[in-house]
Design an enzyme around this catalytic site. Structure first.
Site, PDB file in Angstrom:
ATOM      1  N   TYR A 267      69.871  31.455  48.143  1.00 23.63           N
ATOM      2  CA  TYR A 267      70.614  31.993  46.991  1.00 23.63           C
ATOM      3  C   TYR A 267      70.451  31.083  45.767  1.00 23.63           C
ATOM      4  CZ  TYR A 267      74.773  33.716  44.455  1.00 23.63           C
ATOM      5  OH  TYR A 267      75.633  34.224  43.514  1.00 23.63           O
TER       6      TYR A 267
ATOM      7  N   ILE B  45      84.177  33.862  41.168  1.00 23.53           N
ATOM      8  CA  ILE B  45      84.789  35.071  40.605  1.00 23.53           C
ATOM      9  C   ILE B  45      85.305  35.936  41.759  1.00 23.53           C
ATOM     10  CG2 ILE B  45      84.406  37.079  39.099  1.00 23.53           C
ATOM     11  CD1 ILE B  45      83.886  34.352  37.695  1.00 23.53           C
TER      12      ILE B  45
ATOM     13  N   ASN C 296      72.111  41.994  37.264  1.00 24.30           N
ATOM     14  CA  ASN C 296      73.340  41.516  37.898  1.00 24.30           C
ATOM     15  C   ASN C 296      73.336  41.654  39.416  1.00 24.30           C
ATOM     16  OD1 ASN C 296      76.491  41.209  38.122  1.00 24.30           O
ATOM     17  ND2 ASN C 296      76.023  43.224  38.977  1.00 24.30           N
TER      18      ASN C 296
ATOM     19  N   SER D  91      67.108  31.477  44.243  1.00 23.64           N
ATOM     20  CA  SER D  91      66.975  32.730  43.481  1.00 23.64           C
ATOM     21  C   SER D  91      67.676  32.609  42.128  1.00 23.64           C
ATOM     22  CB  SER D  91      67.544  33.912  44.267  1.00 23.64           C
ATOM     23  OG  SER D  91      68.960  33.879  44.326  1.00 23.64           O
ATOM     24  N   LYS D  92      68.824  31.950  42.114  1.00 23.86           N
ATOM     25  CA  LYS D  92      69.603  31.849  40.874  1.00 23.86           C
ATOM     26  C   LYS D  92      68.984  30.850  39.895  1.00 23.86           C
ATOM     27  CE  LYS D  92      72.607  34.993  41.900  1.00 23.86           C
ATOM     28  NZ  LYS D  92      72.624  36.225  41.123  1.00 23.86           N
TER      29      LYS D  92
HETATM   30  P1  NAI Z   1      79.150  42.360  44.654  1.00 18.86           P
HETATM   31  O1  NAI Z   1      78.567  42.199  46.015  1.00 18.86           O
HETATM   32  O2  NAI Z   1      80.557  42.812  44.516  1.00 18.86           O
HETATM   33  O3  NAI Z   1      78.230  43.311  43.758  1.00 18.86           O
HETATM   34  C1  NAI Z   1      76.828  43.259  43.818  1.00 18.86           C
HETATM   35  C2  NAI Z   1      76.310  44.651  43.550  1.00 18.86           C
HETATM   36  O4  NAI Z   1      74.880  44.625  43.672  1.00 18.86           O
HETATM   37  C3  NAI Z   1      76.843  45.672  44.573  1.00 18.86           C
HETATM   38  O5  NAI Z   1      77.346  46.807  43.931  1.00 18.86           O
HETATM   39  C4  NAI Z   1      75.617  45.972  45.409  1.00 18.86           C
HETATM   40  O6  NAI Z   1      75.610  47.263  45.983  1.00 18.86           O
HETATM   41  C5  NAI Z   1      74.486  45.780  44.414  1.00 18.86           C
HETATM   42  N1  NAI Z   1      73.215  45.557  45.101  1.00 18.86           N
HETATM   43  C6  NAI Z   1      72.957  44.670  46.075  1.00 18.86           C
HETATM   44  N2  NAI Z   1      71.713  44.827  46.530  1.00 18.86           N
HETATM   45  C7  NAI Z   1      71.154  45.844  45.824  1.00 18.86           C
HETATM   46  C8  NAI Z   1      69.888  46.494  45.862  1.00 18.86           C
HETATM   47  N3  NAI Z   1      68.935  46.114  46.718  1.00 18.86           N
HETATM   48  N4  NAI Z   1      69.662  47.499  45.003  1.00 18.86           N
HETATM   49  C9  NAI Z   1      70.630  47.917  44.128  1.00 18.86           C
HETATM   50  N5  NAI Z   1      71.850  47.346  44.066  1.00 18.86           N
HETATM   51  C10 NAI Z   1      72.111  46.327  44.914  1.00 18.86           C
HETATM   52  O7  NAI Z   1      78.944  40.953  43.950  1.00 18.86           O
HETATM   53  P2  NAI Z   1      79.571  40.325  42.616  1.00 18.86           P
HETATM   54  O8  NAI Z   1      80.466  39.226  43.033  1.00 18.86           O
HETATM   55  O9  NAI Z   1      80.051  41.371  41.703  1.00 18.86           O
HETATM   56  O10 NAI Z   1      78.265  39.619  42.028  1.00 18.86           O
HETATM   57  C11 NAI Z   1      77.494  40.146  40.959  1.00 18.86           C
HETATM   58  C12 NAI Z   1      76.456  39.107  40.574  1.00 18.86           C
HETATM   59  O11 NAI Z   1      77.111  37.902  40.178  1.00 18.86           O
HETATM   60  C13 NAI Z   1      75.526  38.715  41.720  1.00 18.86           C
HETATM   61  O12 NAI Z   1      74.219  38.513  41.235  1.00 18.86           O
HETATM   62  C14 NAI Z   1      76.096  37.407  42.199  1.00 18.86           C
HETATM   63  O13 NAI Z   1      75.135  36.593  42.810  1.00 18.86           O
HETATM   64  C15 NAI Z   1      76.597  36.809  40.891  1.00 18.86           C
HETATM   65  N6  NAI Z   1      77.602  35.792  41.071  1.00 18.86           N
HETATM   66  C16 NAI Z   1      78.824  36.103  41.634  1.00 18.86           C
HETATM   67  C17 NAI Z   1      79.771  35.116  41.796  1.00 18.86           C
HETATM   68  C18 NAI Z   1      81.115  35.390  42.389  1.00 18.86           C
HETATM   69  O14 NAI Z   1      81.886  34.430  42.541  1.00 18.86           O
HETATM   70  N7  NAI Z   1      81.475  36.613  42.695  1.00 18.86           N
HETATM   71  C19 NAI Z   1      79.491  33.722  41.419  1.00 18.86           C
HETATM   72  C20 NAI Z   1      78.203  33.522  40.841  1.00 18.86           C
HETATM   73  C21 NAI Z   1      77.299  34.536  40.682  1.00 18.86           C
END
Ligand code: NAI
Length: 245
Positions: free
Chosen positions: A153, A186, A88, A156-157
Site C-alpha cells: 500500500y 479518516i 481516489n 502504491s501511495k
Molecule cells: P473505501 O474502501 O471506503 O472506498 C474505496 C472505494 O474504491 C470503494 O467505493 C471501492 O468500491 C472503490 N474501489 C476499490 N477497488 C476498485 C476497483 N477495482 N474499481 C473501481 N472501484 C474500486 O476507502 P476510503 O477510506 O474512502 O479511501 C479512499 C481513498 O483514500 C483510498 O485510495 C485510500 O487508500 C485513501 N486513504 C484513506 C485513508 C483512510 O483513513 N480512510 C487514509 C489515507 C488514504
C-alpha cells in the site's frame, strides 16, 4: 464555463470518494462517480437526486484497463473533455513484509497505482487540448512516511506522488496541474475494520487528537480543482491533523 468541466472521481460510491463527489456537485460541477460496487453507486444516485442534483455513474473495475480507458474516452467525447480527475479508488491488503506474497503486492499496485496512471493517460489529451486540467491523486500519509504492515500500500501511495510530480512537470505549461492529497486517519469503511488497539495508537500520534472525516478530504480536493489554484502543482498536501509533519 469552468464549472461545466467534467469531473471524474474513481471509487466515488462510498467513503472519501463519495464525499468528493458531493462536494464537487455542490460547487456546480458535472460529476462522474466511477466504482466497482453497483449498490452504493445506485444509493448515491438516489441521494443526489433527492437533493435536486444529478450524478453520472459508471460501474466498472478500474483494473480492467480497456474498459477504463474506453469509458473515459467516451465521456471526454460526450462532454467536450475531462476537466478534473480524482484518482481516489484504493484498496489495502495489509500484511507484514515476510507474510506478504506477490499477489498481495500486485493487486494493490494494480488498483491504487496502475489504474490511476491509466486514467491520467486517458484524460490528459483532452486536458491539454482544452488547456485546463486538475489531476488529484489520493495518496496517503503511508506513502509519505511508510507504514509497518503495508509495504504494498505504501509503495502504491508513494508511486502516486511520483506520477503526479512527473505529470506536473510534463504538462504544467498547458494549465494542467497534478497534485496529491495525503489523508491521515479518516473514518470510513476502510479504517472501520482496523482493530481498536491500532485505532487508539493512531490517535496518540495525531496532534489534533481526533480522526478526520471524508469531508475534510473533499474540501481540500475541491480547493485544488479551482481555476484559481492553477499555480499549485506537484504538491503533496497532507490532510491528517498534523500526523505526518
Ligand atoms: P473505501 O474502501 O471506503 O472506498 C474505496 C472505494 O474504491 C470503494 O467505493 C471501492 O468500491 C472503490 N474501489 C476499490 N477497488 C476498485 C476497483 N477495482 N474499481 C473501481 N472501484 C474500486 O476507502 P476510503 O477510506 O474512502 O479511501 C479512499 C481513498 O483514500 C483510498 O485510495 C485510500 O487508500 C485513501 N486513504 C484513506 C485513508 C483512510 O483513513 N480512510 C487514509 C489515507 C488514504
Amino acid at each position: 464555463m469552468s464549472e461545466k468541466r467534467l469531473a471524474i472521481v474513481t471509487g466515488g460510491a462510498r467513503g472519501i470518494g463519495r464525499a468528493i463527489v458531493l462536494e464537487l456537485l455542490g460547487q456546480g460541477r458535472e460529476v462522474v462517480a466511477m466504482d466497482i460496487l453497483p449498490e452504493p453507486l445506485e444509493e448515491l444516485q438516489n441521494v443526489v437526486k433527492e437533493a435536486g442534483f444529478t450524478v453520472i455513474t459508471k460501474c466498472l473495475d478500474i483494473t480492467d484497463t480497456e474498459k477504463l480507458t474506453s469509458t473515459i474516452a467516451e465521456l471526454a467525447k460526450e462532454h467536450g473533455g475531462i476537466g478534473i480527475l480524482v484518482n481516489n479508488a484504493g484498496i489495502t491488503r495489509d500484511k507484514l513484509m515476510m507474510q506478504m506474497d506477490a499477489s498481495d503486492f500486485d493487486s494493490v499496485i494494480s488498483v491504487n497505482l496502475k489504474a490511476a496512471f491509466m486514467a491520467i493517460q486517458a484524460s490528459l489529451r483532452s486536458m491539454i487540448r482544452n488547456k485546463f486540467g486538475r489531476i488529484i491523486n489520493i495518496s496517503s500519509v503511508a506513502g509519505v512516511m511508510g507504514q509497518a504492515g503495508s509495504a504494498n500500500y505504501s509503495a502504491s501511495k508513494a508511486g502516486l506522488i511520483g506520477v503526479a510530480k512527473s505529470v506536473a512537470r510534463e504538462v504544467g505549461k498547458k494549465n494542467v496541474t497534478a497534485n496529491c492529497i495525503a489523508p491521515g486517519f479518516i473514518e470510513t469503511d476502510m479504517t472501520k475494520i482496523l482493530p481498536q488497539p491500532v485505532k487508539d495508537a493512531a490517535k496518540q500520534v495525531i496532534p489534533v487528537k481526533r480522526f478526520g472525516a471524508p469531508e475534510d478530504i473533499a474540501k481540500a480536493v475541491a480547493f485544488l480543482t479551482r481555476d484559481d489554484a492553477g499555480y499549485i502543482t506537484g504538491q503533496v498536501l497532507c490532510v491528517d491533523g498534523g500526523m505526518a509533519m
